[in-house]
Motif scaffolding. Structure first.
Motif, PDB file in Angstrom:
ATOM      1  N   ARG A 175      -0.597   1.599  -9.417  1.00  0.00           N
ATOM      2  CA  ARG A 175      -1.333   0.432  -8.938  1.00  0.00           C
ATOM      3  C   ARG A 175      -1.567  -0.549 -10.085  1.00  0.00           C
TER       4      ARG A 175
ATOM      5  N   GLU B 250       2.689   1.814  -3.317  1.00  0.00           N
ATOM      6  CA  GLU B 250       1.782   2.319  -4.338  1.00  0.00           C
ATOM      7  C   GLU B 250       1.466   3.789  -4.115  1.00  0.00           C
ATOM      8  N   HIS B 251       1.346   4.190  -2.852  1.00  0.00           N
ATOM      9  CA  HIS B 251       1.122   5.609  -2.542  1.00  0.00           C
ATOM     10  C   HIS B 251       2.330   6.443  -2.937  1.00  0.00           C
ATOM     11  N   GLU B 252       3.525   5.941  -2.637  1.00  0.00           N
ATOM     12  CA  GLU B 252       4.751   6.684  -2.942  1.00  0.00           C
ATOM     13  C   GLU B 252       4.996   6.775  -4.439  1.00  0.00           C
TER      14      GLU B 252
ATOM     15  N   GLN C 271       0.832  -1.203   0.000  1.00  0.00           N
ATOM     16  CA  GLN C 271       0.000   0.000   0.000  1.00  0.00           C
ATOM     17  C   GLN C 271       0.864   1.250   0.000  1.00  0.00           C
TER      18      GLN C 271
ATOM     19  N   GLY D  79       2.618   6.109  -6.889  1.00  0.00           N
ATOM     20  CA  GLY D  79       1.438   6.464  -7.665  1.00  0.00           C
ATOM     21  C   GLY D  79       1.137   5.469  -8.762  1.00  0.00           C
TER      22      GLY D  79
END
Length: 266
Positions: free
Chosen positions: A255, A249-251, A246, A253
């Motif tokens: 997915r 994926e946030h870092e 998670q 960007g």
């Protein structure tokens, strides 16, 4: 509560595992688990279970992307149609991982690297003790491979490591590093990170205890075993590993997305 994804399309499953495996390499890079060209993580292919995906030798973990991965069978042959453009295979990766994937049909993902605290702890030639809640995840569920015969470059050494691992999820390779093998990429990544930390904590605890003329206090077998069932289970590993992906994926960007029309060849 998040749960492991399921797939009806084997090609989507393959694409997801390749995406996840590439992420796992980048997570290892973030933690500094790279050591030159050493280290490897593999995942069993859902379409061809006699094959596994692995990184191309000589590419930094931080740069690994799904399209770079190599599909390799248990004989160490790179599958030409499915593999990425760089066809260099780490021989040690083949020797160790082929033996594990062949001996353990339940293993989906296996990881091995030469991390700092695991290497230091591995020189002691002892297993992890149940001294913390986290180390109990490995209570009676990790092995000690007490041989070191140089770089793993023959099949016998790979088979010996697989035999030492047995049915357990992890192994300390004396004078070498650690190995984790589980039923998902997420749980393998988590238990690898956790085992590295447990090696660090045990050495710190033993050093502090020695200064007081003591030994670290062990958790009793009954509570250690009960904690292992909770924290050391496959679903426990998956749940604890999921946030690492998670965060990545946030870092980044980025997915997982799958377009069914773009199926890979079998």
């Amino acid at each position: 509560m998040p749960l492991p994804p399921t797939f009806s399309d084997p090609f989507e499953h393959r694409a997801f595992l390749k995406f996840r495996l590439a992420q796992a390499y980048r997570i290892f890079a973030k933690y500094g688990y790279d050591e030159g060209v050493a280290g490897h993580i593999t995942v069993r292919d859902p379409i061809r279970p006699d094959c596994y995906w692995v990184n191309p030798w000589g590419v930094h973990f931080k740069l690994i992307q799904p399209e770079m991965l190599l599909l390799v069978n248990h004989e160490g042959k790179i599958q030409e149609k499915e593999s990425g453009p760089s066809r260099f295979l780490n021989r040690a990766a083949y020797m160790i991982h082929s033996a594990i994937h062949e001996a353990r049909p339940d293993v989906i993902c296996a990881a091995h690297s030469h991390t700092t605290y695991a290497k230091a702890f591995g020189t002691l030639g002892v297993p992890l003790d149940p001294i913390t809640q986290d180390s109990c995840a490995f209570y009676e569920d990790h092995a000690l491979y007490s041989e070191f015969r140089g770089i793993v470059d023959d099949r016998e050494e790979g088979l010996a490591i697989a035999t030492a691992l047995g049915s357990k999820k992890a192994a300390i390779l004396q004078n070498h590093g650690i190995l984790v093998a589980t039923k998902s990429i997420e749980s393998t990544v988590f238990f690898f990170i956790s085992m590295e930390k447990c090696c660090q904590v045990q050495m710190l605890a033993e050093q502090a205890a020695a200064a007081l003329g003591q030994r670290p206090r062990l958790i009793d077998p009954e509570n250690a075993a009960q904690t292992q069932k909770q924290l050391g289970s496959e679903i426990g590993g998956w749940l604890n590993g999921f946030p690492e992906f998670q965060l990545l994926e946030h870092e980044e960007g980025n997915r997982f997305e799958y377009i069914s029309a773009h199926k890979e060849v079998m």
